[in-house]
Design an enzyme around this catalytic site. Structure first.
Site, PDB file in Angstrom:
ATOM      1  CB  THR A   1     -40.235  14.935  -5.759  1.00  0.00           C
ATOM      2  OG1 THR A   1     -39.458  16.078  -6.119  1.00  0.00           O
ATOM      3  CG2 THR A   1     -40.753  15.110  -4.338  1.00  0.00           C
TER       4      THR A   1
ATOM      5  CD  GLN B   1     -33.858  19.290  -9.868  1.00  0.00           C
ATOM      6  OE1 GLN B   1     -34.766  19.023  -9.085  1.00  0.00           O
ATOM      7  NE2 GLN B   1     -34.019  19.292 -11.178  1.00  0.00           N
TER       8      GLN B   1
ATOM      9  CG  HIS C   1     -35.603  22.430 -10.171  1.00  0.00           C
ATOM     10  ND1 HIS C   1     -36.183  22.732 -11.389  1.00  0.00           N
ATOM     11  CD2 HIS C   1     -36.431  21.502  -9.598  1.00  0.00           C
ATOM     12  CE1 HIS C   1     -37.289  22.016 -11.547  1.00  0.00           C
ATOM     13  NE2 HIS C   1     -37.454  21.272 -10.483  1.00  0.00           N
TER      14      HIS C   1
ATOM     15  CG  ASN D   1     -40.606  21.245 -13.718  1.00  0.00           C
ATOM     16  OD1 ASN D   1     -40.595  21.397 -14.938  1.00  0.00           O
ATOM     17  ND2 ASN D   1     -40.303  20.090 -13.161  1.00  0.00           N
TER      18      ASN D   1
ATOM     19  CE1 TYR E   1     -41.833  23.524  -7.381  1.00  0.00           C
ATOM     20  CE2 TYR E   1     -40.576  22.421  -9.095  1.00  0.00           C
ATOM     21  CZ  TYR E   1     -41.581  22.408  -8.148  1.00  0.00           C
ATOM     22  OH  TYR E   1     -42.350  21.277  -7.967  1.00  0.00           O
TER      23      TYR E   1
ATOM     24  NE  ARG F   1     -35.466  18.416 -15.454  1.00  0.00           N
ATOM     25  CZ  ARG F   1     -36.531  17.709 -15.057  1.00  0.00           C
ATOM     26  NH1 ARG F   1     -37.205  18.065 -13.977  1.00  0.00           N
ATOM     27  NH2 ARG F   1     -36.920  16.652 -15.726  1.00  0.00           N
TER      28      ARG F   1
ATOM     29  CG  ASN G   1     -45.411  23.625  -9.553  1.00  0.00           C
ATOM     30  OD1 ASN G   1     -46.222  23.064  -8.823  1.00  0.00           O
ATOM     31  ND2 ASN G   1     -44.220  23.094  -9.838  1.00  0.00           N
TER      32      ASN G   1
ATOM     33  N   GLY H   1     -37.308   9.693 -16.509  1.00  0.00           N
ATOM     34  CA  GLY H   1     -37.765   9.897 -15.148  1.00  0.00           C
ATOM     35  C   GLY H   1     -38.534   8.710 -14.615  1.00  0.00           C
ATOM     36  NE  ARG H   2     -44.682  10.651 -14.173  1.00  0.00           N
ATOM     37  CZ  ARG H   2     -45.792  11.229 -14.629  1.00  0.00           C
ATOM     38  NH1 ARG H   2     -46.483  10.640 -15.586  1.00  0.00           N
ATOM     39  NH2 ARG H   2     -46.211  12.368 -14.127  1.00  0.00           N
TER      40      ARG H   2
END
Length: 367
Positions: free
Chosen positions: A25, A98, A174, A177, A179, A226, A234, A321-322
């Site tokens: 994101t 996603q 998704h 995480n 959600y 995922r 979260n 990712g990062r």
């Protein structure tokens, strides 16, 4: 011996290597949550990945939970994403969107007037989200009614069709995480007493129905999901039987013949050993029902770990990712064992090209 840099076929995908760009994101969509030309540049720079998974993209206005995240539910958004997918394909890359519904991880300022966040529960999460005012506490949600579930599933189905119309090679749902889908799966959040609550099979039901609808709409070979069985992201507290729950989820998904399952091992962006979990047992359940589906692993993988995971057969692909933020040419750096550039944390969320598309490739990077 299979290596991280070998091509792979899975589902309807032919990937040039086994390196996946994980969803990230970045909060840079334009007015109306429309993807921009700058976003097209950003993704095209990273098209060396065998597969790009786009940032989380809301399936509906109701599904938005962060400022300036893109959607895939309006004609303008579809057109904006088409510019992105064209740019990635022009560089020889593959990209999936996603599909995201944040559920209770949202704020009233991010939703259309009159709407509040929806979830499996009416309990507010102990968390914050990114708004025009910075990071603010999430709003109190309402529990979705049984009569609303078919509409929600259709929102996912329609978003998947929109993704194909926008030129994506497929979709990743998704389901991780903390959600919406995970808010239904985990008994630490889901307090329902109807057909979508209580027993593990009931809590897994929405995820299976969503994936079935999408696979029917665009083909299972273009569809993945995922999962993050033990991440506390979260305010998703541990399920009372995470192994049993996610074993069941994967067993129910395997017969669909999905292209891939993308698993976050441990706490997303954090400790890999946050809670006991047998990820190999989870993978075995997917492979028993779907020999062709790919197993993508994620979370804190170093070059050495990624090489070993693929060489040993523990994973088919590895997601980073990062590292992709500061290294648009990450695949080359991994191949040559070159150093990674550091990312600028001050420009992660929102803004312009600074800290987004201005990271130089290896040959132009400072010594």
């Amino acid at each position: 011996m299979t290596t991280l840099f070998d091509p792979i076929h899975f589902g309807d995908f032919n990937a040039a290597n086994r390196i996946v760009m994980a969803p990230l994101t970045r909060d840079r969509a334009g007015p109306g949550q429309v993807p921009t030309a700058l976003m097209a540049t950003y993704y095209a720079q990273r098209a060396g990945a065998g597969l790009i998974v786009s940032e989380g993209t809301q399936i509906s206005a109701e599904g938005q939970g962060y400022l300036d995240t893109p959607g895939i539910h309006s004609p303008a958004q579809i057109a904006g994403w088409k510019r992105v997918t064209d740019a990635v394909h022009a560089q020889g890359g593959k990209i999936v969107v996603q599909l995201w519904h944040v559920g209770r991880i949202s704020h009233l300022s991010l939703l259309p007037p009159g709407l509040v966040p929806v979830s499996s529960t009416a309990q507010r999460a102990n968390g914050k989200t990114f708004t025009a005012q910075g990071f603010e506490a999430v709003a109190e949600p309402r529990a979705l009614g049984l009569d609303e579930i078919p509409r929600l599933i259709d929102d996912y189905r329609r978003a998947a069709r929109n993704a194909i119309d926008a030129g994506f090679d497929g979709v990743e749902v998704h389901g991780a995480n903390g959600y919406l889908l995970e808010q239904f799966m985990r008994d630490s959040i889901n307090d329902r007493r109807d057909a979508y609550g209580g027993a593990q099979a009931n809590r897994a039901r929405l995820t299976v129905e969503v994936m079935t609808a999408i696979a029917d709409e665009i083909g299972a070979g273009r569809t993945g999901i995922r999962l993050s069985p033990v991440t506390p992201a979260n305010d998703a507290q541990q399920d009372s039987d995470a192994q049993g729950l996610f074993n069941l989820v994967v067993e129910r998904l395997a017969p669909l013949k999905l292209a891939f399952i993308h698993v976050v091992e441990g706490a997303t962006g954090g400790a890999r050993d946050i809670a006991p979990f047998d990820f190999a047992a989870l993978r075995a359940r997917f492979k028993q029902g779907n020999e062709q589906g790919a197993w993508i692993v994620n979370n804190g993988y170093t070059r050495a770990m990624a090489l070993a995971a693929v060489a040993s057969g523990a994973a088919d692909l590895v997601a980073f990712g990062r590292p992709f933020i500061g290294n648009p040419d990450l695949v080359r750096r991994l191949r040559e064992d070159a150093p990674f550039a550091a990312l600028n944390r001050d420009t992660l969320y929102g803004g312009d090209a600074a800290g987004y598309t201005d990271y130089p490739p290896l040959e132009l990077a400072p010594a």
